[in-house]
Design an enzyme around this catalytic site. Structure first.
Site, short mmCIF file in Angstrom:
data_model
loop_
_atom_site.label_atom_id
_atom_site.label_comp_id
_atom_site.label_asym_id
_atom_site.label_seq_id
_atom_site.Cartn_x
_atom_site.Cartn_y
_atom_site.Cartn_z
N HIS A 50 47.34 51.39 31.43
CA HIS A 50 45.95 50.98 31.52
C HIS A 50 45.17 51.58 30.35
O HIS A 50 45.44 52.69 29.90
CB HIS A 50 45.36 51.46 32.84
CG HIS A 50 44.04 50.85 33.18
ND1 HIS A 50 43.91 49.57 33.66
CD2 HIS A 50 42.77 51.35 33.10
CE1 HIS A 50 42.65 49.30 33.87
NE2 HIS A 50 41.92 50.37 33.54
N SER A 100 38.98 46.52 31.88
CA SER A 100 39.02 47.20 33.18
C SER A 100 37.86 46.74 34.07
O SER A 100 37.75 45.55 34.36
CB SER A 100 39.03 48.71 32.96
OG SER A 100 39.35 49.40 34.14
N ASP A 151 50.74 49.46 33.87
CA ASP A 151 49.43 49.58 34.50
C ASP A 151 49.55 49.26 35.99
O ASP A 151 50.10 48.22 36.35
CB ASP A 151 48.46 48.60 33.83
CG ASP A 151 47.03 48.72 34.32
OD1 ASP A 151 46.77 49.51 35.24
OD2 ASP A 151 46.18 48.01 33.75
#
Length: 305
Positions: free
Chosen positions: A281, A153, A251
């Site tokens: 995600h 991320s 995601d």
């Protein structure tokens, strides 16, 4: 394919976010409260905390070795958390899994976070630690060959930015970059990528939450137009390290990761992009206990070999 049933089950149990502005201290405390006791963590040959002395200040790092070895490759791991969450503790299990599967020494970086530390403090810490590894390779056990970066991320944002900084500074030691569901474009215009609309709600990370969660970083001085903040905006990607990019089918950030991979490929970079089906995600951090997503660590190890 639909969302993995176990992910869907877990998401259904999560409480609604509290009303009002986000409070970093409250969110951090909640995240830390879910860290498992040391006795329940994956055992490794050696795990030690130390300090990397960099031009930007002292940075806490945690070094993981799965096996006893005098020297070998090193992987610098940068945790995620929207630039204000995450820590050496909350992502300890990710670093342990990377060390075990890859056989490399893993250096996890406890960089400074927004909003207390304004941009570019966290990015400088990450880059400083990479240079520290290169300069102190004998102490760490680096053999001078494989030096990989990996992040999830926002940690993957830092991976891409650090790889670019090293390239521009003539630091050629970085051999690989691994980006797990990267956040590469911090201009959250929903019209930029179809996945921001297709996966907007119901999959954990929601498109409407991107701006408020990243606001601590952006409000600290990070400009979304800057390629070190939004690496996909870098015009010339030639000469960057070989890359592995893993995205999640559900995601919102899926398409920017895959678009970045395609741009790297067009620039002549050796790149592998894999979309993990049924995943949203955060599947490496939160769902790697499922065999389908533990595969991410195995794929990373294969890539690094």
């Amino acid at each position: 394919m639909s969302l993995h049933p176990e992910i869907a089950r877990v998401l259904a149990t999560l409480p609604a976010p509290p009303p009002g502005p986000l409070d970093p201290a409250v969110l951090r405390a909640d995240e830390e409260s879910h860290v498992v006791p040391l006795s329940d963590r994956l055992p490794l040959h050696d795990v030690r905390d130390t300090t990397a002395t960099t031009p930007y200040g002292d940075v806490p790092v945690r070094i993981y070795s799965a096996v006893e070895a005098k020297s070998g490759g090193v992987l610098v791991y940068l945790h995620g958390g929207a630039f204000f969450l995450g820590s050496l503790e909350t992502h300890d299990h990710v670093a342990r899994a990377l060390a075990k599967e890859s056989g490399l020494t893993v250096v996890s970086v406890g960089y400074r976070r927004a909003p207390e530390a304004a941009y570019p403090a966290g990015l400088q810490d990450c880059y400083g630690v990479v240079r520290w590894v290169v300069e102190h390779g004998d102490e760490i056990g680096w053999d001078g060959q494989t030096l990989a970066l990996a992040g999830d991320s926002s940690g993957a944002t830092y991976v891409a930015a650090v790889a670019a900084m090293a390239h521009d500074d003539g630091l050629s030691a970085i051999t690989h970059q691994v980006l797990y569901y990267p956040s590469l474009d911090l201009d959250f215009d929903v019209h930029r990528y179809a996945s921001l609309r297709e996966n907007a709600e119901g999959y954990g990370l929601e498109t409407a939450g991107l701006k408020p969660f990243n606001a601590f970083y952006l409000d600290s001085g990070a400009d979304p137009a800057d390629p070190l903040v939004s690496p996909i905006k870098r015009t010339d990607l030639t000469g960057l390290p070989t890359a592995l990019i893993l995205t999640g089918e559900f995601d919102p950030l899926r398409d920017e990761g895959e678009s970045y991979g395609e741009r790297l490929r067009r620039a002549g970079v050796d790149v592998t992009v894999t979309r993990y089906e049924g995943a949203g995600h955060g599947f490496v951090q939160h769902f790697s206990w499922l065999p389908e997503y533990h595969r991410a660590f195995e794929q990373t190890a294969e890539f690094l070999r």
